[in-house]
Design a protein around this motif. Structure first.
Motif, PDB file in Angstrom:
ATOM      1  N   ASP A 136       0.816  -1.216   0.000  1.00 23.95           N
ATOM      2  CA  ASP A 136       0.000   0.000   0.000  1.00 23.95           C
ATOM      3  C   ASP A 136       0.852   1.270   0.000  1.00 23.95           C
ATOM      4  N   ARG A 137       2.054   1.184   0.598  1.00 20.46           N
ATOM      5  CA  ARG A 137       2.923   2.358   0.698  1.00 20.46           C
ATOM      6  C   ARG A 137       4.370   1.947   0.526  1.00 20.46           C
ATOM      7  N   ILE A 138       5.184   2.864   0.025  1.00 19.97           N
ATOM      8  CA  ILE A 138       6.631   2.678  -0.043  1.00 19.97           C
ATOM      9  C   ILE A 138       7.270   3.885   0.641  1.00 19.97           C
ATOM     10  N   VAL A 139       7.955   3.630   1.736  1.00 22.01           N
ATOM     11  CA  VAL A 139       8.559   4.688   2.545  1.00 22.01           C
ATOM     12  C   VAL A 139      10.038   4.809   2.190  1.00 22.01           C
ATOM     13  N   VAL A 140      10.496   6.041   1.986  1.00 27.47           N
ATOM     14  CA  VAL A 140      11.906   6.323   1.721  1.00 27.47           C
ATOM     15  C   VAL A 140      12.527   6.863   3.006  1.00 27.47           C
ATOM     16  N   ALA A 141      13.473   6.112   3.581  1.00 33.52           N
ATOM     17  CA  ALA A 141      14.075   6.470   4.864  1.00 33.52           C
ATOM     18  C   ALA A 141      15.595   6.440   4.729  1.00 33.52           C
ATOM     19  N   VAL A 198      15.297  15.494  -0.635  1.00 31.25           N
ATOM     20  CA  VAL A 198      14.951  14.328  -1.445  1.00 31.25           C
ATOM     21  C   VAL A 198      14.373  14.841  -2.758  1.00 31.25           C
ATOM     22  N   HIS A 199      14.834  14.264  -3.867  1.00 31.19           N
ATOM     23  CA  HIS A 199      14.381  14.642  -5.201  1.00 31.19           C
ATOM     24  C   HIS A 199      13.796  13.417  -5.890  1.00 31.19           C
ATOM     25  N   PHE A 235      15.650   8.740   9.660  1.00 30.79           N
ATOM     26  CA  PHE A 235      14.774   9.772   9.114  1.00 30.79           C
ATOM     27  C   PHE A 235      13.905   9.192   8.012  1.00 30.79           C
ATOM     28  N   VAL A 236      12.634   9.547   7.999  1.00 32.12           N
ATOM     29  CA  VAL A 236      11.734   9.246   6.892  1.00 32.12           C
ATOM     30  C   VAL A 236      11.580  10.509   6.065  1.00 32.12           C
ATOM     31  N   PHE A 237      12.017  10.457   4.816  1.00 29.23           N
ATOM     32  CA  PHE A 237      11.970  11.634   3.951  1.00 29.23           C
ATOM     33  C   PHE A 237      10.615  11.793   3.272  1.00 29.23           C
ATOM     34  N   GLY A 238      10.055  10.698   2.810  1.00 27.19           N
ATOM     35  CA  GLY A 238       8.772  10.781   2.114  1.00 27.19           C
ATOM     36  C   GLY A 238       8.218   9.396   1.881  1.00 27.19           C
ATOM     37  N   GLU A 239       7.027   9.340   1.294  1.00 22.90           N
ATOM     38  CA  GLU A 239       6.410   8.049   1.019  1.00 22.90           C
ATOM     39  C   GLU A 239       5.547   8.145  -0.234  1.00 22.90           C
ATOM     40  N   PHE A 267       2.770  11.061  -3.876  1.00 22.78           N
ATOM     41  CA  PHE A 267       3.960  11.186  -3.034  1.00 22.78           C
ATOM     42  C   PHE A 267       3.687  12.211  -1.944  1.00 22.78           C
ATOM     43  N   ARG A 268       4.021  11.838  -0.698  1.00 26.34           N
ATOM     44  CA  ARG A 268       3.838  12.736   0.446  1.00 26.34           C
ATOM     45  C   ARG A 268       5.202  13.087   1.041  1.00 26.34           C
ATOM     46  N   ALA A 269       5.432  14.358   1.296  1.00 29.55           N
ATOM     47  CA  ALA A 269       6.643  14.808   1.992  1.00 29.55           C
ATOM     48  C   ALA A 269       6.439  14.594   3.486  1.00 29.55           C
ATOM     49  N   VAL A 270       7.241  13.725   4.110  1.00 31.52           N
ATOM     50  CA  VAL A 270       7.041  13.372   5.519  1.00 31.52           C
ATOM     51  C   VAL A 270       7.966  14.177   6.427  1.00 31.52           C
TER      52      VAL A 270
END
Length: 389
Positions: free
Chosen positions: A93-98, A114-115, A138-142, A152-155
């Motif tokens: 359902d989600r992919i988190v970039v950390a 994050v780009h 740190f979680v940058f976005g998801e 895409f959400r900026a976290v």
């Protein structure tokens, strides 16, 4: 590029995207290691296989890949994740970039951002992180599903408790996954007979990965910081191409040794090359669509200590003794495995090479292996290699 504030969201193409976590490097500034977590509807990983990072660089669905670190112009550091949102499994359902930061605080790292972009470099989104302080993870976005598409959400959320805190949120078993910072591969004892021109410490040699994007036929000269006389992993990623071929170049820039050829629509292949003693490593790529070339330390190659699955060309490190390996191939074309190992002949102080398997089509066979070394695989479809019968 769409500049986003923390908490903002926007639609993104349900296609291939490249995600870059960037920062400003300098003396005393910690390194950053990016990772991606594939989460179900409950916000948890289904298993530790849903964590993609430098030591587990590809998800089994091929939808998420760790592309390695690159060096931008100037003092910027970059660590890359590749996504194919069209290939993400329905249960995700989600992919988190950390990311983690060498057990250090992200507040000590300037220029964090994050780009998100297409593989051709067209910008999609950008988020600057200006309020990090004591966080060590740190979680940058998801990326998340919405109305049949992806957004895409900026976290911008940190964890002062580091990877342990992040793990508790997403259901990761920390003991079985990534450490807070890269741990070099353990030196292989001299008595193990490790093969290679670089000697028994070859797997511990480290350098910043080199990343280059191009298209069609192009000669690429690697930077001079690659370790002279040592072997390196060469990776090529390309899709929608009739064929992809990779050569080394001689001193005059002509094609020399064939390293890899593949004829699949989607190629992510790995092979090995030796850096010349007297000049930079030069490579020739031939393809008819855009591609990404990466040169990585040999220690980044996968280990054959458990059954290893793959598809297409690859490179494995075997650190066991003499024994028997099991090979299974599901493709229709040629499947070949070469074994590079230290010669047992005291009069021949170089390495030997065995062609363990060279057959066409589907197969399930055994072959003897002389001892530790490298396994270079040429294949056109799914395969599995394991130790023992």
């Amino acid at each position: 590029m769409t500049e986003m504030a923390k908490g903002g969201n926007l639609p993104v193409p349900s296609a291939t995207l490249h995600v870059a976590v960037v920062w400003q490097q300098g003396p005393g500034i910690p390194d950053v290691d990016v990772s991606a977590l594939l989460l179900d509807a409950a916000g948890k990983v289904r298993s530790d296989a849903d964590l993609v990072f430098y030591n587990q660089p590809e998800h089994h669905s091929k939808s998420v890949r760790h592309l390695g670190k690159g060096q931008d112009a100037g003092p910027s550091g970059t660590d890359w994740i590749g996504l194919d949102l069209s290939a993400v499994e329905p249960a995700v359902d989600r992919i988190v970039v950390a990311a983690s930061a060498d057990n250090d605080a992200f507040g000590r790292i300037p220029g964090l951002a994050v780009h998100v972009a297409t593989p051709e470099g067209a910008p999609v989104a950008s988020v600057a992180i200006g309020d990090a302080s004591t966080e060590t993870a740190f979680v940058f976005g998801e990326f998340y599903r919405r109305n049949g598409g992806w957004k895409f959400r900026a976290v911008g959320q940190g964890y002062a408790s580091g990877l342990a805190g992040l793990a508790a949120d997403f259901g990761i078993s920390v003991q079985d996954t990534a450490p807070a910072a890269p741990v070099p591969a353990a030196p292989v004892p001299v008595e193990s007979g490790w093969a290679g021109p670089g000697g028994p410490d070859e797997l511990t040699v480290d350098f910043p990965p080199f990343v280059h994007q191009g298209r069609a036929k192009q000669r690429v000269t690697c930077p001079p910081n690659l370790p002279a006389g040592r072997r390196v992993v060469v990776e090529i990623e390309c899709r929608d191409s009739i064929s992809v071929t990779l050569y080394t170049c001689d001193v005059y820039g002509r094609s020399d040794e064939l390293l890899l050829d593949a004829y699949e629509d989607e190629v992510l292949g790995r092979t090995v090359a030796t850096v010349p003693d007297d000049r930079p490593l030069a490579l020739l790529v031939e393809a008819d669509s855009p591609w990404t070339l990466r040169v990585l330390p040999l220690g980044r190659a996968r280990r054959l200590d458990v059954p290893v699955h793959g598809a297409g060309p690859d490179l494995l490190v075997y650190e066991g003794g003499p024994g028997v390996l099991s090979f299974a191939h599901q493709g229709e074309s040629n499947f070949a495995v070469w074994h590079y190992y230290r010669s047992t002949d005291p009069e021949w102080p170089y390495e030997d090479q065995d062609l363990l398997v060279n057959e066409v089509g589907r197969l399930d066979v055994l072959a003897p292996v002389q001892g530790p070394g490298l396994l270079r695989i040429g294949a056109d479809g799914p395969w599995q290699i394991s130790v023992g019968g």
